[in-house]
Design an enzyme around this catalytic site. Structure first.
Site, PDB file in Angstrom:
ATOM      1  N   CYS A 147      40.318  38.838  50.322  1.00 26.50           N
ATOM      2  CA  CYS A 147      40.686  40.249  50.143  1.00 26.50           C
ATOM      3  C   CYS A 147      40.221  41.111  51.323  1.00 26.50           C
ATOM      4  O   CYS A 147      41.025  41.843  51.908  1.00 26.50           O
ATOM      5  CB  CYS A 147      40.144  40.769  48.818  1.00 26.50           C
ATOM      6  SG  CYS A 147      38.406  40.356  48.519  1.00 26.50           S
TER       7      CYS A 147
HETATM    8  N1  LIG Z   1      38.745  38.745  42.669  1.00 23.39           N
HETATM    9  C1  LIG Z   1      39.306  39.018  43.831  1.00 23.39           C
HETATM   10  O1  LIG Z   1      39.513  40.203  44.194  1.00 23.39           O
HETATM   11  C2  LIG Z   1      39.748  37.904  44.740  1.00 23.39           C
HETATM   12  C3  LIG Z   1      40.526  38.222  45.876  1.00 23.39           C
HETATM   13  C4  LIG Z   1      40.935  37.198  46.725  1.00 23.39           C
HETATM   14  C5  LIG Z   1      40.572  35.878  46.459  1.00 23.39           C
HETATM   15  N2  LIG Z   1      39.794  35.593  45.369  1.00 23.39           N
HETATM   16  C6  LIG Z   1      39.443  34.192  45.141  1.00 23.39           C
HETATM   17  O2  LIG Z   1      40.309  33.684  44.126  1.00 23.39           O
HETATM   18  C7  LIG Z   1      39.607  32.732  43.321  1.00 23.39           C
HETATM   19  C8  LIG Z   1      39.643  33.208  41.866  1.00 23.39           C
HETATM   20  O3  LIG Z   1      39.008  34.484  41.816  1.00 23.39           O
HETATM   21  P1  LIG Z   1      38.877  35.327  40.478  1.00 23.39           P
HETATM   22  O4  LIG Z   1      38.339  36.656  40.866  1.00 23.39           O
HETATM   23  O5  LIG Z   1      40.121  35.226  39.684  1.00 23.39           O
HETATM   24  O6  LIG Z   1      37.694  34.476  39.750  1.00 23.39           O
HETATM   25  P2  LIG Z   1      37.248  34.522  38.219  1.00 23.39           P
HETATM   26  O7  LIG Z   1      37.667  35.797  37.581  1.00 23.39           O
HETATM   27  O8  LIG Z   1      35.803  34.175  38.233  1.00 23.39           O
HETATM   28  O9  LIG Z   1      38.079  33.296  37.562  1.00 23.39           O
HETATM   29  C9  LIG Z   1      37.855  31.963  37.920  1.00 23.39           C
HETATM   30  C10 LIG Z   1      38.797  31.015  37.189  1.00 23.39           C
HETATM   31  O10 LIG Z   1      38.400  29.688  37.529  1.00 23.39           O
HETATM   32  C11 LIG Z   1      37.963  29.011  36.374  1.00 23.39           C
HETATM   33  N3  LIG Z   1      36.679  28.350  36.685  1.00 23.39           N
HETATM   34  C12 LIG Z   1      35.486  28.914  36.860  1.00 23.39           C
HETATM   35  N4  LIG Z   1      34.562  27.997  37.195  1.00 23.39           N
HETATM   36  C13 LIG Z   1      35.215  26.831  37.227  1.00 23.39           C
HETATM   37  C14 LIG Z   1      34.822  25.508  37.501  1.00 23.39           C
HETATM   38  N5  LIG Z   1      33.572  25.182  37.807  1.00 23.39           N
HETATM   39  N6  LIG Z   1      35.764  24.547  37.484  1.00 23.39           N
HETATM   40  C15 LIG Z   1      37.037  24.849  37.178  1.00 23.39           C
HETATM   41  N7  LIG Z   1      37.452  26.099  36.868  1.00 23.39           N
HETATM   42  C16 LIG Z   1      36.556  27.074  36.915  1.00 23.39           C
HETATM   43  C17 LIG Z   1      37.780  30.017  35.275  1.00 23.39           C
HETATM   44  O11 LIG Z   1      38.119  29.337  34.087  1.00 23.39           O
HETATM   45  P3  LIG Z   1      37.728  29.759  32.592  1.00 23.39           P
HETATM   46  O12 LIG Z   1      37.407  31.234  32.623  1.00 23.39           O
HETATM   47  O13 LIG Z   1      38.934  29.448  31.805  1.00 23.39           O
HETATM   48  O14 LIG Z   1      36.563  28.936  32.232  1.00 23.39           O
HETATM   49  C18 LIG Z   1      38.768  31.106  35.679  1.00 23.39           C
HETATM   50  O15 LIG Z   1      40.057  30.770  35.191  1.00 23.39           O
HETATM   51  C19 LIG Z   1      38.176  32.639  43.889  1.00 23.39           C
HETATM   52  O16 LIG Z   1      38.082  31.562  44.749  1.00 23.39           O
HETATM   53  C20 LIG Z   1      38.029  33.967  44.632  1.00 23.39           C
HETATM   54  O17 LIG Z   1      37.106  33.892  45.689  1.00 23.39           O
HETATM   55  C21 LIG Z   1      39.402  36.568  44.500  1.00 23.39           C
END
Ligand SMILES: NC(=O)c1ccc[n+]([C@@H]2O[C@H](COP(=O)([O-])OP(=O)(O)OC[C@H]3O[C@@H](n4cnc5c(N)ncnc54)[C@H](OP(=O)(O)O)[C@@H]3O)[C@@H](O)[C@H]2O)c1
Length: 337
Positions: A147
């Site tokens: 981001c």
């Molecule tokens: N948030 C942002 O603004 C943003 C922007 C750009 C990129 N990203 C990247 O995109 C990715 C997802 O971000 P997010 O903000 O959506 O994260 P998040 O809200 O923490 O969600 C993570 C997802 O991954 C799953 N998960 C968590 N730990 C896991 C594990 N050990 N093994 C397998 N699945 C697991 C969770 O599953 P359950 O909840 O079903 O258990 C959930 O579906 C990350 O790598 C982040 O750095 C995020």
């Protein structure tokens, strides 16, 4: 119709992706996976999403047959799933950082794990459409940008050749959803509400990705001093970028003209005359930016705003899918999400 699945669909990026794909005229959602919410309905976990569907546990079988899979796992958890999917014939957009860095040994330094797939790291395309559109169209793995790097790169790509050897200062403020859905002491409402602070003051992980892409665009190394801050809002990133122009000052209007020319054909970058605010872009896939010359200080300042979950993540991921499958680049991305 393109069949798409989301792996890790219950995170913040997964929820926004679900919303965008559900409203996308060329996409049929096949499978949404979760670890913690298996068997639960989408509308039960996210009541604001009017989407049919039940979360399933991830397995290759569960997503097999998808033409594209979006992987929304934390960094370090995504690379093996991405490899498995690509080898099974799916095209993948990975929202994690696991394929963004070109040098396999950098993952150890910045993310603390040894990358097992140097072959796929070198194949992955950095998914910033404004720079790599042609490569994205043919890619099997698109490494969706972070981001902060998205807002920063869009703010500097038009002027990389003008930045002098002192490099760039990147001062960014982000909403709390940038940290994902699991609350921590740092992101707890009581820590964030009515408050404002810097974090990862030196050496934030996104610095590696910013430096890599800025150097590739400029054809030379440019130092970056990046400071992220946590804003007491849900969504959005405002970045103020500072640099000294190596050929001297030329006036704000001349810089604005350069930006307007560079982005005139881009569907999601808007060059404006005023200093843009988060409310102009949140819930959209737009980046809005402007530039000012600070004559007294001899610096140029660029101001960019994006929604971290849309242009900074899920919207850009769908934009990449549209490019990969020859769809209009803005398909599914004109409504608020
Ligand atoms: N948030 C942002 O603004 C943003 C922007 C750009 C990129 N990203 C990247 O995109 C990715 C997802 O971000 P997010 O903000 O959506 O994260 P998040 O809200 O923490 O969600 C993570 C997802 O991954 C799953 N998960 C968590 N730990 C896991 C594990 N050990 N093994 C397998 N699945 C697991 C969770 O599953 P359950 O909840 O079903 O258990 C959930 O579906 C990350 O790598 C982040 O750095 C995020």
């Amino acid at each position: 119709m393109i069949t798409a699945s989301i792996v890790g669909a219950t995170g913040y990026t997964g929820a926004v992706l679900t919303d965008i794909l559900d409203g996308h005229a060329h996409v049929q959602i096949k499978t949404l996976t979760s670890k913690s919410y298996v068997g639960r309905r989408v509308s039960e976990v996210f009541p604001h999403l009017r989407v049919q569907g039940i979360y399933r546990e991830y397995s290759l079988d569960a997503v097999q047959g998808s033409e594209v899979v979006f992987v929304c796992y934390p960094h370090g958890e995504a690379h093996s799933v991405v490899a498995e999917l690509v080898e099974a014939g799916c095209r993948v957009v990975d929202l994690s950082a696991d394929y963004r860095l070109k040098e396999p040994r950098d993952y150890e330094e910045w993310y603390g794990f040894r990358h097992p797939r140097a072959d796929l790291v070198s194949e992955a395309v950095f998914g910033l459409p404004e720079r790599y559109r042609a490569e994205i169209a043919k890619a099997r793995i698109v490494a969706n940008p972070g981001c902060y790097p998205t807002g920063m790169l869009l703010g500097l790509l038009p002027v990389v050749d003008e930045i002098d050897e002192s490099g760039v200062i990147v001062d960014s403020k982000s909403g709390v959803s940038g940290a994902g859905r699991t609350p921590t002491e740092k992101t707890h409402f009581c820590s964030v509400d009515e408050n404002f602070k810097a974090y990862s003051e030196v050496g934030h992980r996104h610095t590696a990705e910013m430096a890599q892409e800025l150097a590739l665009a400029a054809g030379r190394f440019l130092a970056i001093s990046f400071t992220p801050h946590l804003l007491p809002v849900d969504r959005g990133i405002l970045s103020t970028l500072y640099f000294r122009p190596k050929a001297g000052l030329m006036g704000t209007e001349a810089w604005l003209e350069r930006y307007r020319a560079y982005y005139q054909a881009e569907p999601f970058v808007e060059v404006c005359d005023h200093a843009p605010s988060l409310s102009e872009v949140v819930h959209t896939n737009y980046c809005r930016l402007t530039v000012r010359e600070d004559k007294a200080a001899g610096v140029v300042k660029v101001f960019t705003v994006i929604d971290n979950l849309v242009k900074g993540a899920s919207g850009q991921a769908v934009e990449n899918m549209n490019i990969m499958f020859g769809l209009p680049e803005d398909a599914g991305l004109r409504r608020r999400v």
